[in-house]
Design an enzyme around this catalytic site. Structure first.
Site, PDB file in Angstrom:
ATOM      1  N   SER A 142      39.471  44.111  30.638  1.00  0.00           N
ATOM      2  CA  SER A 142      40.025  43.255  29.578  1.00  0.00           C
ATOM      3  C   SER A 142      39.560  43.816  28.245  1.00  0.00           C
ATOM      4  O   SER A 142      38.593  44.600  28.197  1.00  0.00           O
ATOM      5  CB  SER A 142      39.461  41.840  29.766  1.00  0.00           C
ATOM      6  OG  SER A 142      39.713  41.032  28.638  1.00  0.00           O
ATOM      7  N   TYR A 155      32.739  35.631  31.611  1.00  0.00           N
ATOM      8  CA  TYR A 155      33.904  36.527  31.646  1.00  0.00           C
ATOM      9  C   TYR A 155      33.583  37.846  30.937  1.00  0.00           C
ATOM     10  O   TYR A 155      33.843  38.930  31.460  1.00  0.00           O
ATOM     11  CB  TYR A 155      35.089  35.818  30.987  1.00  0.00           C
ATOM     12  CG  TYR A 155      36.422  36.517  31.131  1.00  0.00           C
ATOM     13  CD1 TYR A 155      37.198  36.350  32.271  1.00  0.00           C
ATOM     14  CD2 TYR A 155      36.913  37.338  30.120  1.00  0.00           C
ATOM     15  CE1 TYR A 155      38.434  36.978  32.399  1.00  0.00           C
ATOM     16  CE2 TYR A 155      38.141  37.962  30.238  1.00  0.00           C
ATOM     17  CZ  TYR A 155      38.902  37.778  31.380  1.00  0.00           C
ATOM     18  OH  TYR A 155      40.125  38.399  31.498  1.00  0.00           O
TER      19      TYR A 155
HETATM   20  P1  NAD Z   1      46.624  34.927  37.104  1.00  0.00           P
HETATM   21  O1  NAD Z   1      45.883  33.635  37.131  1.00  0.00           O
HETATM   22  O2  NAD Z   1      48.090  34.935  36.850  1.00  0.00           O
HETATM   23  O3  NAD Z   1      46.345  35.762  38.429  1.00  0.00           O
HETATM   24  C1  NAD Z   1      45.078  35.807  39.014  1.00  0.00           C
HETATM   25  C2  NAD Z   1      45.239  36.259  40.446  1.00  0.00           C
HETATM   26  O4  NAD Z   1      43.944  36.296  41.060  1.00  0.00           O
HETATM   27  C3  NAD Z   1      46.092  35.291  41.286  1.00  0.00           C
HETATM   28  O5  NAD Z   1      46.851  36.023  42.221  1.00  0.00           O
HETATM   29  C4  NAD Z   1      45.029  34.453  41.996  1.00  0.00           C
HETATM   30  O6  NAD Z   1      45.493  33.862  43.214  1.00  0.00           O
HETATM   31  C5  NAD Z   1      43.995  35.532  42.254  1.00  0.00           C
HETATM   32  N1  NAD Z   1      42.674  34.983  42.567  1.00  0.00           N
HETATM   33  C6  NAD Z   1      41.930  34.096  41.869  1.00  0.00           C
HETATM   34  N2  NAD Z   1      40.806  33.821  42.527  1.00  0.00           N
HETATM   35  C7  NAD Z   1      40.818  34.554  43.671  1.00  0.00           C
HETATM   36  C8  NAD Z   1      39.937  34.707  44.764  1.00  0.00           C
HETATM   37  N3  NAD Z   1      38.766  34.037  44.840  1.00  0.00           N
HETATM   38  N4  NAD Z   1      40.292  35.543  45.771  1.00  0.00           N
HETATM   39  C9  NAD Z   1      41.474  36.210  45.736  1.00  0.00           C
HETATM   40  N5  NAD Z   1      42.347  36.109  44.718  1.00  0.00           N
HETATM   41  C10 NAD Z   1      42.020  35.289  43.705  1.00  0.00           C
HETATM   42  O7  NAD Z   1      45.856  35.791  35.975  1.00  0.00           O
HETATM   43  P2  NAD Z   1      46.203  37.175  35.259  1.00  0.00           P
HETATM   44  O8  NAD Z   1      46.244  36.890  33.811  1.00  0.00           O
HETATM   45  O9  NAD Z   1      47.313  37.886  35.919  1.00  0.00           O
HETATM   46  O10 NAD Z   1      44.831  37.934  35.532  1.00  0.00           O
HETATM   47  C11 NAD Z   1      44.705  39.063  36.346  1.00  0.00           C
HETATM   48  C12 NAD Z   1      43.529  39.898  35.863  1.00  0.00           C
HETATM   49  O11 NAD Z   1      43.805  40.352  34.537  1.00  0.00           O
HETATM   50  C13 NAD Z   1      42.225  39.116  35.784  1.00  0.00           C
HETATM   51  O12 NAD Z   1      41.158  39.931  36.226  1.00  0.00           O
HETATM   52  C14 NAD Z   1      42.091  38.823  34.302  1.00  0.00           C
HETATM   53  O13 NAD Z   1      40.759  38.669  33.921  1.00  0.00           O
HETATM   54  C15 NAD Z   1      42.705  40.069  33.714  1.00  0.00           C
HETATM   55  N6  NAD Z   1      43.149  39.917  32.327  1.00  0.00           N
HETATM   56  C16 NAD Z   1      44.111  39.011  31.993  1.00  0.00           C
HETATM   57  C17 NAD Z   1      44.512  38.932  30.673  1.00  0.00           C
HETATM   58  C18 NAD Z   1      45.586  37.988  30.224  1.00  0.00           C
HETATM   59  O14 NAD Z   1      45.786  37.852  29.000  1.00  0.00           O
HETATM   60  N7  NAD Z   1      46.320  37.341  31.095  1.00  0.00           N
HETATM   61  C19 NAD Z   1      43.933  39.748  29.710  1.00  0.00           C
HETATM   62  C20 NAD Z   1      42.953  40.649  30.091  1.00  0.00           C
HETATM   63  C21 NAD Z   1      42.570  40.731  31.400  1.00  0.00           C
END
Ligand code: NAD
Length: 260
Positions: A142, A155
């Site tokens: 991130s 985080y």
């Molecule tokens: P999201 O909530 O849409 O997806 C998260 C995914 O992780 C889902 O498929 C969920 O079921 C899965 N998950 C959660 N807990 C779990 C567990 N214990 N075991 C297995 N699977 C699990 O979120 P996203 O925004 O797509 O995030 C994905 C990654 O990207 C994360 O690591 C997040 O930190 C990172 N990220 C997101 C953003 C953003 O702006 N959305 C920015 C930077 C980084």
């Protein structure tokens, strides 16, 4: 480009992981989906991806907070598909609170899911990658792997740790054709961020639209969200032959967030 390769994408039932899984499938990679959600919707996603891209797909409900389930997921994928060539450590959760109010169990869960799961999955996947002398490890970190924000102690700690892990793995894999890289997105409009927007709008008694604009304005000069498809395209590039000498580093896709 990736025909015959198999990718595990953790947390791919939603958001960025789903975008990456589909982008890799679009290049011919077989996909092991993982994550939580409505089982019927997941079955549809897994079947539709196979049909649309002519690849093999499967699903693991392994809980990324449980080390033994993470390692078993990798072992089972190797058995089922014959190899694990690409590992995308993407699963993640968020929780925000001031440090003195941050619940210890939330800290533990974020560290386990956002950081330790990548350690366990990588440790389980690299022996096979070394044997085949080919591998791509992509850690979805991130902007918070590079800089901090208030109320995100767990985080930010986990994401900085994930960047550190990426560097060590890259150094250890240098003699093989195995790279390790971290993708560092800024704001991507996924359920994880939609929840933050909703919570902040409720807490401050403002519209979600106003909060959305404020979030973007605070951090990104482009004032634009990135999309899961754009993150997927970067992951595809990191899996290409052109990226063989790109390893141990971070790749921001953050609308200028970390330029400031
Ligand atoms: P999201 O909530 O849409 O997806 C998260 C995914 O992780 C889902 O498929 C969920 O079921 C899965 N998950 C959660 N807990 C779990 C567990 N214990 N075991 C297995 N699977 C699990 O979120 P996203 O925004 O797509 O995030 C994905 C990654 O990207 C994360 O690591 C997040 O930190 C990172 N990220 C997101 C953003 C953003 O702006 N959305 C920015 C930077 C980084």
């Amino acid at each position: 480009m990736l025909k015959g390769k198999t990718a595990i994408v953790t947390g791919s039932t939603s958001g960025i992981g789903e975008g990456i899984a589909k982008a890799l499938a679009g290049q011919g990679a077989n996909i092991l989906f993982n994550g939580f959600g409505d089982r019927a919707a997941i079955d549809t996603l897994v079947a539709d991806t196979a049909q649309q891209f002519g690849v093999k797909t499967d699903y693991s409900d392994a809980d990324m907070s449980k080390p033994e389930q993470v390692r078993a997921m990798v072992a089972n994928a190797e058995k089922h598909f014959g190899s694990v060539d690409i590992l995308v450590n993407n699963a993640g959760i968020q929780f925000t609170a001031k440090i003195e109010e941050f619940p210890a169990e939330k800290w533990d869960a974020i560290l386990a899911i956002n950081l330790s799961s990548a350690f366990h999955a990588t440790a389980a996947a690299v022996p096979g990658m070394k044997q085949r002398n080919w591998g791509r490890i992509i850690n979805v970190a991130s902007a918070h792997g590079l800089v901090a924000s208030v109320q995100k102690s767990a985080y930010v700690t986990a994401k900085h740790g994930l960047v550190g892990l990426t560097k060590v793995v890259a150094l250890e894999m240098g003699e093989h054709e195995i790279t390790a890289n971290a993708i560092c997105p800024g704001w991507v409009l996924t359920p994880l961020v939609e929840k933050q927007i909703k919570d902040r709008a409720t807490k401050e008694g403002r519209s979600e639209e106003a909060v959305k604009n404020e979030l973007l304005g605070e951090k990104q000069s482009t004032a634009r969200f990135s999309t899961p498809e754009q993150i997927g395209a970067l992951a595809v590039f990191l899996c290409s032959d052109a990226a063989i000498n790109i390893t141990g580093t971070t790749h921001s896709i953050d609308g200028g967030w970390t330029a400031a």
